[in-house]
Design an enzyme around this catalytic site. Structure first.
Site, mmCIF file in Angstrom:
data_model
loop_
_atom_site.group_PDB
_atom_site.id
_atom_site.type_symbol
_atom_site.label_atom_id
_atom_site.label_comp_id
_atom_site.label_asym_id
_atom_site.label_seq_id
_atom_site.Cartn_x
_atom_site.Cartn_y
_atom_site.Cartn_z
ATOM 1 N N SER A 255 0.841 -1.197 0.000
ATOM 2 C CA SER A 255 0.000 0.000 0.000
ATOM 3 C C SER A 255 0.879 1.251 0.000
ATOM 4 O O SER A 255 1.749 1.377 -0.840
ATOM 5 C CB SER A 255 -0.966 -0.048 1.191
ATOM 6 O OG SER A 255 -1.981 0.916 1.074
ATOM 7 N N ASP B 106 -6.197 -3.169 -2.335
ATOM 8 C CA ASP B 106 -5.105 -2.800 -1.432
ATOM 9 C C ASP B 106 -4.562 -4.011 -0.666
ATOM 10 O O ASP B 106 -5.286 -4.713 0.027
ATOM 11 C CB ASP B 106 -5.635 -1.768 -0.434
ATOM 12 C CG ASP B 106 -4.541 -1.020 0.282
ATOM 13 O OD1 ASP B 106 -3.611 -1.663 0.807
ATOM 14 O OD2 ASP B 106 -4.612 0.222 0.329
#
Length: 293
Positions: A45, A170
């Site tokens: 991320s 994500d």
């Protein structure tokens, strides 16, 4: 100029956390300014962006990525969210800003010339698998930026990312700390830059019914989001055990002044300043652990 690494027995791991990485950028720039160059870097991320900036050895981009970029009119906000482009406009942020004359130019040649190994993790929507990409998967700037975008596509707040026939959200929903891949790659010691203060533990997700409904067609995403706190906390427990054994050094922010979705420039600037100041204070301890003094 040939780029070399001077830390060859320890994995550098950047935790995710959205705009909390403004604080991380201050730590990162202390690593670079003190010429602390790891030969293995992993991130998920926001940690993926930090990993790229670190390997490119770009202190300016490290700060701009999580501070100055919010000033760009195309960065995002609720208007772009309601248009389906994401609260953070990932198409723009990851795929349009890295080129020359754009807000976050990246020296792709310098990035690729760095001998450090790279691992970036993203969560595949249909299989529930964490996929870790390496430099072997990167041939162009577009490849790199797609991979970083895939790793950073925050559930609900950003659209998923399609890359080479797969669809990703994500990687942070699996936990957000890439200790698993570093261990799989046979790393024995770990230097982990975290985005939560010491003692933090994640609590169960709120709005469970909404999450299940939103991802009713992708139940593995919902399951990962609803069990994320357990995976995250278990990883922190393991890291603390490794630290007690002298196998890990955990860099915690003293405080965390911003949330993962902060877009206020002044607050992000202050967050970076605090991270940088703490890094200057603590860098001697980092060097001790890494045996660089």
């Amino acid at each position: 100029m040939e780029l070399i690494s001077n830390v060859k027995d320890t994995a550098l791991i950047f935790e995710g956390g959205g705009m909390r990485a403004s604080y991380t950028a201050g730590f990162l720039n202390n690593l670079l300014e003190n010429e602390i160059y790891f030969d293995y870097v992993a991130g998920i991320s926001a940690g993926a962006s930090s990993s790229v900036n670190y390997i490119a050895r770009d202190t300016v981009r490290a700060k701009r990525s999580f501070v100055d970029l919010v000033l760009e009119p195309d960065f995002g906000g609720w208007r772009s969210f309601l248009k389906g482009e994401g609260f953070f406009r990932s198409q723009y942020i990851y795929e349009e800003t890295a080129y020359p004359d754009a807000p976050l130019p990246l020296d792709f040649n310098a990035f690729m010339a760095n001998p450090a190994k790279l691992r970036i993790g993203a969560f595949e929507r249909s299989t529930g698998e964490m996929v870790y990409y390496s430099k072997d998967d990167i041939h162009t700037m577009q490849d790199l930026m797609k991979i970083v975008r895939a790793s950073s596509s925050m559930p609900i707040f950003m659209p998923p990312t399609h890359f080479r026939g797969r669809c990703f959200v994500d990687g942070g929903i699996s936990g957000g700390i890439a200790l698993d891949i570093a261990k799989r790659d046979a790393c024995k010691k770990f230097f982990v830059v975290l985005t939560r203060p010491k003692g933090y533990r994640k609590t169960p997700a709120q709005f469970k019914g909404f999450i299940k409904a939103y991802y009713r067609k992708h139940p593995l995403v919902a399951e990962a989001m609803l069990t994320r706190h357990t995976a995250y906390n278990e990883t922190l427990d393991e890291l603390e055990q490794l630290q007690s054994e002298g196998k890990a050094f955990l860099v915690y922010p003293d405080v965390m002044p911003v949330s993962n979705r902060e877009i206020n420039y002044e607050k992000l600037t202050e967050s970076y300043r605090m991270g940088y100041s703490q890094g200057r204070r603590d860098v001697h301890r980092w060097k001790e652990f890494l045996e660089l003094d």
